[in-house]
Motif scaffolding. Structure first.
Motif, PDB file in Angstrom:
ATOM      1  N   ARG A 190       0.637  -1.336  -0.092  1.00 31.39           N
ATOM      2  CA  ARG A 190      -0.187  -0.021   0.029  1.00 31.39           C
ATOM      3  C   ARG A 190       1.003   1.182  -0.140  1.00 31.39           C
TER       4      ARG A 190
ATOM      5  N   GLU B  91       1.768   1.699  -3.658  1.00 31.53           N
ATOM      6  CA  GLU B  91       0.958   2.514  -4.209  1.00 31.53           C
ATOM      7  C   GLU B  91       0.741   3.654  -4.066  1.00 31.53           C
ATOM      8  N   GLN B  92       0.869   4.220  -2.830  1.00 29.10           N
ATOM      9  CA  GLN B  92       0.755   5.488  -2.192  1.00 29.10           C
ATOM     10  C   GLN B  92       1.716   6.427  -2.811  1.00 29.10           C
TER      11      GLN B  92
ATOM     12  N   ARG C  62       1.334  -6.452  -6.674  1.00 31.59           N
ATOM     13  CA  ARG C  62       0.172  -6.863  -6.232  1.00 31.59           C
ATOM     14  C   ARG C  62      -0.147  -8.283  -6.805  1.00 31.59           C
TER      15      ARG C  62
END
Length: 315
Positions: free
Chosen positions: A48, A51-52, A96
């Motif tokens: 995450r 991705e951020q 992912r």
């Protein structure tokens, strides 16, 4: 021919999220082991965060493009920063996919193993160094240690210095994926095709700096031979058409994770990024695809309203 005992690979390189590589792996271990660690973690926290970071980098590109006085030149997404941000989001999607699909994760990990450069400690006991017999088995099963033993430290160190600049190892992977896709079970033809391409002096097709590697045609040829020697171990059996298909996807994934700057690497974009984007099983989000279309409009034109997309086979 004796070789210097190596001390292991840089953790910073294993976990790198951007270029350049500055260690003795020459780019062969750059980034991908860290990506596999994120994919295999018990929590998706690091994924995450990846991705951020990609979202933040993309938003920053768009904001800069909106500022007064920035309307000249390339549109924001097509700048170097825009292309890097688009690729960063794509890499997070690949991680992912690895996290979601244990088959492709396992195949990529197995495919990547021969590209490791050293085993200076026991993986089950960090206090114990390998025995001479264990070290010899490691050298036999890994490409760069074999090259080092056969060609000597000085020659390989000089080659690796240029290899990291010229994207040698990810170019080898991208061309291997392309050859396996084209020749399927004609394994020896695929190997010869990769050798021929890597020894080509067509600078328009190879990464920047490739010409500096060409004098070392012996190293290039032997590197390809060793990679193809180890490929069958990552297949389910002999190299049949089905096995070749199963090798193509981990080769593409490893090239993407190893490269980290596909915006400057045509073969990785064409033979690895593009097929993964189109591969249904990878489930690349439309938002990420759209960023790639904006950053590389000549390579990823916007789909037509009647285009159903390419679902792709399951791995």
């Amino acid at each position: 021919m004796t070789t210097i005992e190596r001390t292991g690979h840089s953790k910073n390189c294993e976990r790198a999220e951007k270029p350049p590589c500055a260690c003795e792996c020459g780019g062969a271990e750059h980034g991908w082991q860290g990506a596999l660690t994120i994919a295999a973690a018990s929590s998706d926290r690091d994924l995450r965060e990846l991705e951020q970071k990609a979202d933040k980098a993309w938003d920053a590109v768009l904001k800069r493009a909106e500022r007064p006085g920035t309307g000249r030149g390339k549109p924001g997404p097509q700048t170097a920063d825009g292309q890097r941000a688009a690729i960063k989001g794509f890499v997070a999607e690949v991680v992912r996919w690895l996290r979601r699909d244990q088959n492709i994760y396992g195949a990529t990990k197995q495919f990547g193993e021969p590209f490791r450069i050293s085993r200076d400690k026991d993986p089950d006991d960090s206090r114990r160094r390998p025995t001479p017999e264990e070290h010899e088995r490691f050298v036999e099963a890994h490409v760069i240690p074999r090259l080092r033993r056969e060609l000597g430290d000085r020659r390989l160190d000089a080659f690796q210095e240029e290899a990291r600049k010229a994207h040698f190892w990810c170019e080898l992977l991208a061309q291997t994926a392309h050859a396996l896709d084209e020749f399927q079970d004609r394994y020896m033809q695929a190997k010869q095709a990769v050798i021929a391409v890597l020894l080509s002096s067509d600078d328009g097709e190879r990464p920047d700096g490739w010409a500096s590697l060409l004098p070392e045609h012996v190293v290039i040829r032997r590197a390809v031979e060793l990679v193809f020697e180890h490929l069958p171990r990552a297949a389910t059996g002999g190299i049949t058409a089905d096995d070749a298909f199963r090798l193509i996807w981990p080769a593409r994934v490893l090239a993407v994770l190893m490269c980290r700057e596909p915006r400057r690497h045509p073969a990785v974009r064409e033979y690895c990024v593009k097929p993964i984007v189109e591969y249904g099983a990878a489930e690349i989000r439309e938002q990420v695809k759209d960023r790639l279309r904006q950053a590389f409009p000549l390579e990823w034109p916007a789909p037509s309203a009647t285009d159903p997309g390419v679902p792709g086979e399951r791995f």
